[in-house]
Write a protein that holds these residues in place. Structure first.
Motif, PDB file in Angstrom:
ATOM      1  N   ALA A   7       0.803  -1.223   0.000  1.00  0.00           N
ATOM      2  CA  ALA A   7       0.000   0.000   0.000  1.00  0.00           C
ATOM      3  C   ALA A   7       0.839   1.278   0.000  1.00  0.00           C
ATOM      4  O   ALA A   7       0.493   2.239  -0.698  1.00  0.00           O
ATOM      5  CB  ALA A   7      -0.949  -0.009   1.195  1.00  0.00           C
ATOM      6  N   LEU A  81      -0.258  -1.708   6.520  1.00  0.00           N
ATOM      7  CA  LEU A  81      -0.829  -2.693   5.600  1.00  0.00           C
ATOM      8  C   LEU A  81       0.266  -3.392   4.806  1.00  0.00           C
ATOM      9  O   LEU A  81       0.198  -4.595   4.558  1.00  0.00           O
ATOM     10  CB  LEU A  81      -1.828  -2.013   4.652  1.00  0.00           C
ATOM     11  N   LEU A  91     -10.145  -3.296   8.654  1.00  0.00           N
ATOM     12  CA  LEU A  91     -10.240  -2.521   7.418  1.00  0.00           C
ATOM     13  C   LEU A  91     -11.584  -1.814   7.267  1.00  0.00           C
ATOM     14  O   LEU A  91     -11.789  -1.083   6.307  1.00  0.00           O
ATOM     15  CB  LEU A  91     -10.006  -3.438   6.211  1.00  0.00           C
ATOM     16  N   LEU A 100      -7.650   2.620   1.888  1.00  0.00           N
ATOM     17  CA  LEU A 100      -8.068   1.762   0.781  1.00  0.00           C
ATOM     18  C   LEU A 100      -8.930   2.526  -0.217  1.00  0.00           C
ATOM     19  O   LEU A 100      -8.847   2.285  -1.422  1.00  0.00           O
ATOM     20  CB  LEU A 100      -8.799   0.527   1.303  1.00  0.00           C
ATOM     21  N   SER A 105      -8.933  -0.244  -5.281  1.00  0.00           N
ATOM     22  CA  SER A 105      -8.857  -1.706  -5.198  1.00  0.00           C
ATOM     23  C   SER A 105      -7.637  -2.203  -5.948  1.00  0.00           C
ATOM     24  O   SER A 105      -7.291  -1.660  -6.989  1.00  0.00           O
ATOM     25  CB  SER A 105     -10.111  -2.334  -5.807  1.00  0.00           C
ATOM     26  N   SER A 109      -8.757  -7.685  -7.817  1.00  0.00           N
ATOM     27  CA  SER A 109      -9.393  -7.901  -6.521  1.00  0.00           C
ATOM     28  C   SER A 109     -10.683  -8.689  -6.713  1.00  0.00           C
ATOM     29  O   SER A 109     -11.353  -8.612  -7.728  1.00  0.00           O
ATOM     30  CB  SER A 109      -9.659  -6.569  -5.825  1.00  0.00           C
ATOM     31  N   ALA A 113     -13.710  -8.052  -1.864  1.00  0.00           N
ATOM     32  CA  ALA A 113     -13.166  -6.702  -1.706  1.00  0.00           C
ATOM     33  C   ALA A 113     -14.143  -5.660  -2.228  1.00  0.00           C
ATOM     34  O   ALA A 113     -14.329  -4.610  -1.622  1.00  0.00           O
ATOM     35  CB  ALA A 113     -11.827  -6.585  -2.434  1.00  0.00           C
TER      36      ALA A 113
END
Length: 129
Positions: A7, A81, A91, A100, A105, A109, A113
């Motif tokens: 991330a 993360l 999350l 996020l 995404s 994903s 998700a």
């Protein structure tokens, strides 16, 4: 099982590189930890956007937050993360959820998700009322 992804790397890659907001040199110049004055080198920034291995430190988190004009807790959530991961329930709110939404995404994903993202959007919409 904790969810984990690169991330912090993704966050920097969104803004640095060819055709982006900053070159590696420009980013290295604006990414300065406001408390210590530490800044990443141009080569470190190149490693980050290249997806190579690098050490995540508190100074790096602060410097990236300053450059991207993001709250430090959002960038710290990205580092968390990337290094440790989060359990699914972690999350659902706070800095991890904001992160996020900020980075989007991951490629490929799954439906789970997307369902979590839809739930966050619904929660945010109901909180605005």
């Amino acid at each position: 099982m904790p969810e984990q992804r690169d991330a912090l790397t993704e966050l920097v890659q969104q803004h640095v590189g060819v055709g982006k907001r900053w070159s590696t040199r420009e980013f290295a110049a604006v990414a300065v930890d406001p408390e210590s004055g530490w800044a990443p080198s141009k080569s470190l920034v190149a490693k980050i956007i290249g997806g190579q291995g690098y050490d995540i430190t508190p100074h790096l988190v602060s410097a990236v937050a300053a450059a991207l004009e993001l709250p430090r807790d959002i960038v710290a959530a990205a580092a968390h993360l990337q290094v440790i991961g989060y359990a699914e329930e972690e999350l659902a709110g706070g800095a991890p959820a904001t992160l996020l939404r900020t980075i989007g995404s991951p490629p490929g994903s799954d439906a789970k998700a997307r369902a979590v993202a839809a739930r966050w959007d619904a929660d945010a919409a109901s909180n605005e009322k």
